[in-house]
Design an enzyme around this catalytic site. Sequence first.
Site, mmCIF file in Angstrom:
data_model
loop_
_atom_site.group_PDB
_atom_site.id
_atom_site.type_symbol
_atom_site.label_atom_id
_atom_site.label_comp_id
_atom_site.label_asym_id
_atom_site.label_seq_id
_atom_site.Cartn_x
_atom_site.Cartn_y
_atom_site.Cartn_z
ATOM 1 N N LYS A 115 0.835 -1.210 0.000
ATOM 2 C CA LYS A 115 0.000 0.000 0.000
ATOM 3 C C LYS A 115 0.869 1.258 0.000
ATOM 4 C CE LYS A 115 -4.195 -1.986 0.671
ATOM 5 N NZ LYS A 115 -4.609 -2.801 1.830
ATOM 6 N N LYS A 197 -3.521 -11.273 -8.202
ATOM 7 C CA LYS A 197 -4.852 -11.811 -7.913
ATOM 8 C C LYS A 197 -5.941 -10.878 -8.444
ATOM 9 C CE LYS A 197 -5.777 -9.569 -3.499
ATOM 10 N NZ LYS A 197 -7.152 -9.272 -3.211
ATOM 11 N N LYS A 200 -10.576 -5.806 -6.108
ATOM 12 C CA LYS A 200 -11.651 -4.837 -6.298
ATOM 13 C C LYS A 200 -11.164 -3.590 -6.998
ATOM 14 C CE LYS A 200 -14.169 -5.617 -2.190
ATOM 15 N NZ LYS A 200 -13.063 -5.386 -1.251
HETATM 16 P P1 ADP Z 1 -9.987 -6.844 -2.259
HETATM 17 O O1 ADP Z 1 -8.573 -7.281 -2.072
HETATM 18 O O2 ADP Z 1 -10.574 -7.326 -3.533
HETATM 19 O O3 ADP Z 1 -10.256 -5.385 -1.979
HETATM 20 P P2 ADP Z 1 -10.882 -7.408 0.450
HETATM 21 O O4 ADP Z 1 -9.570 -6.931 0.950
HETATM 22 O O5 ADP Z 1 -12.116 -6.656 0.815
HETATM 23 O O6 ADP Z 1 -10.834 -7.620 -1.140
HETATM 24 O O7 ADP Z 1 -11.057 -8.930 0.874
HETATM 25 C C1 ADP Z 1 -12.301 -9.562 1.109
HETATM 26 C C2 ADP Z 1 -12.100 -11.058 1.151
HETATM 27 O O8 ADP Z 1 -11.897 -11.558 -0.179
HETATM 28 C C3 ADP Z 1 -10.877 -11.493 1.956
HETATM 29 O O9 ADP Z 1 -11.216 -12.668 2.670
HETATM 30 C C4 ADP Z 1 -9.840 -11.795 0.906
HETATM 31 O O10 ADP Z 1 -8.909 -12.756 1.348
HETATM 32 C C5 ADP Z 1 -10.708 -12.331 -0.219
HETATM 33 N N1 ADP Z 1 -10.072 -12.150 -1.530
HETATM 34 C C6 ADP Z 1 -9.831 -10.967 -2.165
HETATM 35 N N2 ADP Z 1 -9.263 -11.191 -3.378
HETATM 36 C C7 ADP Z 1 -9.139 -12.534 -3.517
HETATM 37 C C8 ADP Z 1 -8.652 -13.406 -4.558
HETATM 38 N N3 ADP Z 1 -8.228 -12.937 -5.724
HETATM 39 N N4 ADP Z 1 -8.695 -14.752 -4.346
HETATM 40 C C9 ADP Z 1 -9.166 -15.256 -3.178
HETATM 41 N N5 ADP Z 1 -9.650 -14.512 -2.168
HETATM 42 C C10 ADP Z 1 -9.644 -13.162 -2.321
#
Ligand code: ADP
Length: 334
Positions: A115, A197, A200
């Site tokens: 970050k 990965k 969002k």
């Molecule tokens: P992002 O990284 O998309 O903003 P969040 O930090 O809000 O998502 O994470 C919400 C949940 O989704 C967490 O449990 C995170 O581990 C899971 N998660 C986010 N991206 C992935 C991914 N590409 N594969 C598996 N799990 C994911």
Amino acid sequence: MEKRKEIVMSGIRPTGFLHLGNYFGAVRNYVRMQEDFECYFMVADLHSLTTHPDTKELKANVHRVLAENIACGLDPDKVALYCQSHIYETAELYLYLNMLAYKGELEKTVTFKDKVRQHPDNVNAGLLTYPVLQTADIILHRALYVPVGKDQEQHLEMARNFANRFNHRYGDVFPEPQAFNYGSELVKVPSLDGVGKMSKSENQYATLYLSDDDELIRKKVMKAKTDSGPTVPGSPKPDYIENIFLLMNLVSSEEVIKKFEEDYNQCTIRYGDMKKQLAEDMVNFISPIREKAESIRNDERYLQEVMEKGAAKARISAKATMELVREAIGLKYF
Ligand code: ADP
């Protein structure tokens, strides 16, 4: 007397649209766990302020995340589905835990370093202490299991450290929270371009969102990176091909997967056909969720009821824990 169910807690930030990674890493497990555990699932709106200080879109995003969770099968009558900012006890526990978290260990966190690279102009203290707030969210309910994707593994290890440190210093209040997935390992859904990965807020063209329309899903899948195919039978798969198989494993039938595995091993695979099949299976998977989420999102009264009911359940658990915490720390003077 009936044995109390084990406690589960997890959250998703309202920083954008939910995607396939959120579904397979997190929400799919939530939906299964709601049958067997006492579950607390929150929209992590306070966490989103660490990287998204502009709150113009926040309300719409909170509504969207709630609606998408419900559309995926989460039942607000079975779980506590709530907003993090509605439970003030979280901030109090976060404050106590901050006294047990050290600058050095926080600075070493991989997500913090990422970050800092992404937002060099906004390296705020909230960003540094993100794992502390996350620990407060989890142990506020004295949760044992935390369904999350693989990217959260390090944060869970930190949560265990902070919980243990509290117990060691002030007496046993918290169980050690464990990352949880129904399969054998935590899930990481790769992005379609094979780099990192699905996420969002980054990589939007290589991420499949639960709100993408059918044409967009097809376009994104057809653009996924491939090559001219293997020339030696049984060769190992390059990462980006492995990723396409992995996505197929999430949404396609066993026969379909078997056929393309065989084609790959015999060097007869046609990636164009494989991607077309994957695109259709994705459309079939995503479109019912998208349609359901849209209708829930437009029902603001219902969403308000969900949030109020969820917060009321979460507050009961939070208040009980904070009584124990204040007592253990020694903050009771009469
Ligand atoms: P992002 O990284 O998309 O903003 P969040 O930090 O809000 O998502 O994470 C919400 C949940 O989704 C967490 O449990 C995170 O581990 C899971 N998660 C986010 N991206 C992935 C991914 N590409 N594969 C598996 N799990 C994911």
